[in-house]
Design an enzyme around this catalytic site. Structure first.
Site, mmCIF file in Angstrom:
data_model
loop_
_atom_site.group_PDB
_atom_site.id
_atom_site.type_symbol
_atom_site.label_atom_id
_atom_site.label_comp_id
_atom_site.label_asym_id
_atom_site.label_seq_id
_atom_site.Cartn_x
_atom_site.Cartn_y
_atom_site.Cartn_z
ATOM 1 N N HIS A 1 0.809 -1.212 0.000
ATOM 2 C CA HIS A 1 0.000 0.000 0.000
ATOM 3 C C HIS A 1 0.845 1.266 0.000
ATOM 4 O O HIS A 1 0.458 2.280 -0.601
ATOM 5 C CB HIS A 1 -0.971 -0.035 1.173
ATOM 6 C CG HIS A 1 -1.985 -1.125 1.040
ATOM 7 N ND1 HIS A 1 -2.542 -1.795 2.108
ATOM 8 C CD2 HIS A 1 -2.523 -1.703 -0.079
ATOM 9 C CE1 HIS A 1 -3.380 -2.706 1.662
ATOM 10 N NE2 HIS A 1 -3.387 -2.670 0.340
ATOM 11 N N SER B 1 -6.628 -2.658 -0.965
ATOM 12 C CA SER B 1 -6.251 -1.909 -2.169
ATOM 13 C C SER B 1 -7.463 -1.322 -2.899
ATOM 14 O O SER B 1 -7.386 -0.184 -3.391
ATOM 15 C CB SER B 1 -5.445 -2.809 -3.109
ATOM 16 O OG SER B 1 -4.287 -3.281 -2.467
ATOM 17 N N GLU C 1 -12.961 -10.163 -8.236
ATOM 18 C CA GLU C 1 -12.783 -11.069 -7.098
ATOM 19 C C GLU C 1 -13.532 -12.364 -7.393
ATOM 20 O O GLU C 1 -14.724 -12.349 -7.709
ATOM 21 C CB GLU C 1 -13.312 -10.435 -5.815
ATOM 22 C CG GLU C 1 -13.289 -11.347 -4.600
ATOM 23 C CD GLU C 1 -11.925 -11.989 -4.346
ATOM 24 O OE1 GLU C 1 -11.887 -13.212 -4.146
ATOM 25 O OE2 GLU C 1 -10.908 -11.258 -4.371
ATOM 26 N N ASP D 1 -2.447 -9.042 -7.582
ATOM 27 C CA ASP D 1 -2.082 -9.513 -6.245
ATOM 28 C C ASP D 1 -2.817 -10.818 -5.936
ATOM 29 O O ASP D 1 -3.746 -10.839 -5.130
ATOM 30 C CB ASP D 1 -2.432 -8.424 -5.224
ATOM 31 C CG ASP D 1 -2.195 -8.855 -3.793
ATOM 32 O OD1 ASP D 1 -1.411 -9.799 -3.576
ATOM 33 O OD2 ASP D 1 -2.804 -8.242 -2.890
#
Length: 285
Positions: free
Chosen positions: A18, A104, A123, A169
């Site tokens: 971050h 994020s 997601e 990620d």
């Protein structure tokens, strides 16, 4: 599909990710033109540090908690501290009042400026996708997809507007995760050659990570740097000893900008004398 980031929110990997992400966004905003931001493996976007998941491991105490314990954090990491205070209005020096931690997606949403900016979040976990929609609320500029992040990167690049950033990620659950990641990154870069790509990765055994970075760099034709923070010697593959980000098309002088921040993080997050930081060029500009 079993990984749930709520157990790890605010750990040392999140802190590095971050801090770097916020600097990338700040660099993008030096120009007024619209941007498209992408998070391919978004999670739920916002984490309750008082919940049982976060409390069970308490990883945030040795991550964001250790950073906030140092009064110098506000001077060295102003963007990161500002984000934490925006989410935790009662945050006090030393870290008291830290109740929630931004994922994020939350940080990316806060970075949207005009009606022309766009944010795409992906997601795959069904419960997490539903929570992501709930946590970020309705915003016409934000598009949330319940889909595989790798497939989405193939389908959604290049985005509109073309200027922007994709954060990649994954959970690193699969045995062939790094191979899949490399293929996806190279393909996304070929389709979106001007886009910035930020790929977060865990560091267990350093030599294996270095081999992967070299292989990835071989398929990229743009400037690429790697930023790493290890909290202990990276020789034991049974545990996460650090993390890093590969940055494709990084902002000018990002290494110089990040160097003092990483040195501070090493001091605050080190678990033993083997902790270290590294900023290396993988592909020259």
């Amino acid at each position: 599909m079993n990984y749930r980031h709520a157990f790890h929110a605010g750990n040392f990997g999140d802190v590095l990710k971050h801090v770097v992400l916020l600097e990338l966004l700040a660099a993008l905003h030096r120009k007024p033109s619209p941007v498209h931001l992408i998070d391919s493996h978004a999670g739920i976007g916002l984490y309750d540090l008082t919940a049982s998941e976060a409390q069970r491991g308490g990883e945030y105490r040795l991550g964001v908690g250790a950073v906030l314990a140092d009064a110098a954090a506000e001077r060295i990491l102003p963007g990161y501290l500002a984000a934490l205070k925006r989410l935790n209005p009662d945050l006090a020096p030393g870290g008291s009042g830290l109740l929630r931690y931004p994922g994020s997606p939350w940080l990316l949403k806060q970075a949207l400026r005009s009606e022309a900016d766009r944010l795409t979040l992906c997601e795959l976990h069904p419960e997490d996708a539903a929570l992501l929609k709930r946590n970020l609320g309705r915003d016409a500029r934000v598009h949330i997809h319940h889909r595989d992040g790798y497939e989405a990167l193939r389908a959604l690049t290049p985005p509109t507007p073309r200027r922007g950033l994709a954060l990649i990620d994954p959970a690193y659950e699969a045995k062939d995760e790094f191979a899949t990641l490399s293929k996806t990154v190279v393909a996304a870069h070929r389709r979106w050659s001007t886009g910035q790509l930020a790929i977060w990765y865990p560091i267990k055994e350093q030599k294996a990570v270095d081999r992967w970075k070299a292989e990835l760099a071989g398929g990229l034709g743009a400037e690429t740097v790697a930023v790493e923070l290890t909290v202990r010697s990276a020789g034991d593959a049974r545990q996460m000893n650090g993390s890093g980000l590969v940055l494709v098309n990084p902002p000018w002088q990002i290494g110089e900008t990040l160097a003092p921040m990483l040195d501070f993080l090493k001091t605050r997050l080190a678990r033993d004398s083997g902790a270290g930081v590294r900023i290396e060029t993988l592909v020259g500009g």
